[in-house]
Scaffold this active site. Structure first.
Site, PDB file in Angstrom:
ATOM      1  N   CYS A 181       7.534 -33.707  45.230  1.00 18.58           N
ATOM      2  CA  CYS A 181       6.237 -33.450  44.602  1.00 18.58           C
ATOM      3  C   CYS A 181       5.675 -32.063  44.928  1.00 18.58           C
ATOM      4  O   CYS A 181       4.697 -31.634  44.312  1.00 18.58           O
ATOM      5  CB  CYS A 181       5.251 -34.531  45.008  1.00 18.58           C
ATOM      6  SG  CYS A 181       5.774 -36.194  44.527  1.00 18.58           S
ATOM      7  N   HIS A 331      -1.598 -31.988  43.472  1.00 23.28           N
ATOM      8  CA  HIS A 331      -0.583 -32.908  42.982  1.00 23.28           C
ATOM      9  C   HIS A 331      -1.256 -34.244  42.674  1.00 23.28           C
ATOM     10  O   HIS A 331      -2.025 -34.770  43.481  1.00 23.28           O
ATOM     11  CB  HIS A 331       0.507 -33.087  44.043  1.00 23.28           C
ATOM     12  CG  HIS A 331       1.379 -34.267  43.818  1.00 23.28           C
ATOM     13  ND1 HIS A 331       2.018 -34.510  42.625  1.00 23.28           N
ATOM     14  CD2 HIS A 331       1.695 -35.308  44.653  1.00 23.28           C
ATOM     15  CE1 HIS A 331       2.710 -35.630  42.721  1.00 23.28           C
ATOM     16  NE2 HIS A 331       2.525 -36.134  43.939  1.00 23.28           N
ATOM     17  N   ASN A 361       1.637 -40.510  38.797  1.00 22.14           N
ATOM     18  CA  ASN A 361       2.298 -39.497  39.626  1.00 22.14           C
ATOM     19  C   ASN A 361       3.594 -39.065  38.943  1.00 22.14           C
ATOM     20  O   ASN A 361       4.561 -39.818  38.894  1.00 22.14           O
ATOM     21  CB  ASN A 361       2.593 -40.092  41.006  1.00 22.14           C
ATOM     22  CG  ASN A 361       3.265 -39.110  41.946  1.00 22.14           C
ATOM     23  OD1 ASN A 361       3.783 -38.080  41.534  1.00 22.14           O
ATOM     24  ND2 ASN A 361       3.274 -39.440  43.228  1.00 22.14           N
TER      25      ASN A 361
END
Length: 405
Positions: A181, A331, A361
């Site tokens: 990520c 993020h 996500n």
């Protein structure tokens, strides 16, 4: 061959005519040579033999413009792409024991997109890259480098080269960057280093992931979180005094690996084979990856403590303070994390860029995907200062302070 000078050989090689063009065998390597000013210059062989096209037949040649090092970088274009298939929280309740309220209250997520059918990470990356080039008004053959930031390539050996070829970036080269990520920010800062130290002019950075492939769809603790997508930006060289990348900060800690991972799973044979000297793990079975394993509480604790410190470090390098930030772009992992980081940095909610509710996500895609929507929606404008931060498996985390266009 990298340069003509690297291919110089003596003009007195037996069997070569200094005034013509001959093919000489140097061991098992066949090269075409031409005499120039008393030197025999070697080059790659023709791009086809008996009509068959050879792979990797691009001939290295001098750049049309000299490389200028020490340049700054600026963001001039962005793009994004998501799969067609959408899964709502109500749909998730049909798969695992959960509800829209349970998911949204704990994560801030309402729906997500997932790859199906003929869709692929490569396809999403290509679409996002095209849109970024179009916004930047940069032609594919003007791109010097393509960086594909992904932990879920379509091919174990990487997908970046396939993306760069499909986009028509014939004068560029490409590679994959893996940092989960945090991957997009790693690729973004890497692009600025190629511009500053390598004299590159245009670098296309793409974040694309499909974590839905590695989710245990019976585990409500993880399957509700992830979606698939892609986002891209075009980073272009500019004068040093106009540098749009003002500061950055990166870290990694392998001890945190146990809290978030997707391990390689390669089993051994059931019986010991005599010729293997008693090894019970040879020959190995078909390789695979385990489902994503995550300790949510530890990841939350890590993110809300490490991310603010990293952003402060980047601000200090940039010579700025929290009040100079126009937009906080984190993020998109969990709204509770985003809100906690913003609170610690004393950044009001109206300055937060987030599309977590719609996509979940999306790993390396989350930051450029959210940025693209904010730019195209008129939220982010030229000159705005963005504080961005990525964090995730590894553990890896980092931040960057950048100016849009």
């Amino acid at each position: 061959m990298a340069n003509a000078t690297a291919g110089m050989v003596s003009p007195h090689v037996p069997g070569m005519r200094t005034g013509g063009r001959d093919m000489a065998r140097l061991g098992m390597v066949r090269c075409w040579c031409r005499a120039r000013r008393g030197k025999v210059m070697c080059a790659a062989p023709p791009s086809s033999v008996n009509g068959d096209v050879l792979m990797g037949n691009d001939v290295s040649k001098p750049r049309s413009l000299p490389r200028v090092v020490g340049m700054g970088s600026k963001l001039i274009g962005c793009g994004s792409a998501v799969p067609k298939f959408e899964i709502s929280n109500d749909d998730m309740a049909e798969i695992v024991e959960t509800s829209d309220e349970w998911i949204s209250v704990r994560t801030g997520i309402h729906k997500r997109r997932v790859l199906t059918g003929e869709e692929s990470v490569k396809g999403l990356a290509i679409e996002a890259g095209k849109k970024a080039l179009e916004m930047a008004h940069v032609e594919p053959d003007e791109v010097d480098l393509v960086i594909l930031c992904t932990s879920t390539p379509d091919d174990l050996f990487g997908t970046g080269a396939q993306v760069h070829t499909a986009l028509g970036c014939k004068n560029a080269w490409a590679f994959d960057a893996t940092a989960a990520c945090s991957g997009f920010l790693v690729g973004l800062i890497t692009a600025t280093r190629f511009i500053k130290g390598g004299g590159y002019k245009n670098v296309l950075v793409i974040g694309a992931d499909s974590l839905s492939r590695y989710v245990d769809w019976t585990d409500r603790g993880t399957c509700i979180l992830f979606g698939d997508g892609a986002g891209a930006v075009l980073v272009q060289a500019t004068a040093a005094e106009e540098d749009g990348f003002l500061g950055f900060d990166f870290h990694s800690d392998g001890q945190g690996y146990r809290h978030l991972n997707a391990k390689t799973s390669v089993g051994g044979t059931e019986e010991v084979i005599p010729s293997t000297n008693g090894s019970i793990n040879f020959p190995p079975k078909k390789p695979a990856f385990s489902f994503i394993q995550m300790n949510g509480k530890e990841v939350f604790r890590f993110a809300v403590s490490s991310v603010p410190r990293s952003i402060v470090a980047s601000l200090e390098e940039a010579g700025l303070t929290n009040s100079d930030i126009d937009w906080l772009l984190l993020h998109q992992a969990n709204w509770r994390i985003i809100d906690a980081v913003a609170t610690r940095l004393q950044i009001p909610s109206e300055k937060i860029i987030s599309n977590l509710a719609n996509y979940g996500n999306t790993s390396a895609a989350s930051i450029p995907l959210a940025l693209d929507e904010a730019v195209r929606g008129g939220k982010v404008k030229g000159g705005d200062i963005i504080a961005a931060s990525g964090f995730g498996a590894g553990l890896t985390w980092g931040s960057a302070i950048m100016r849009w266009q």
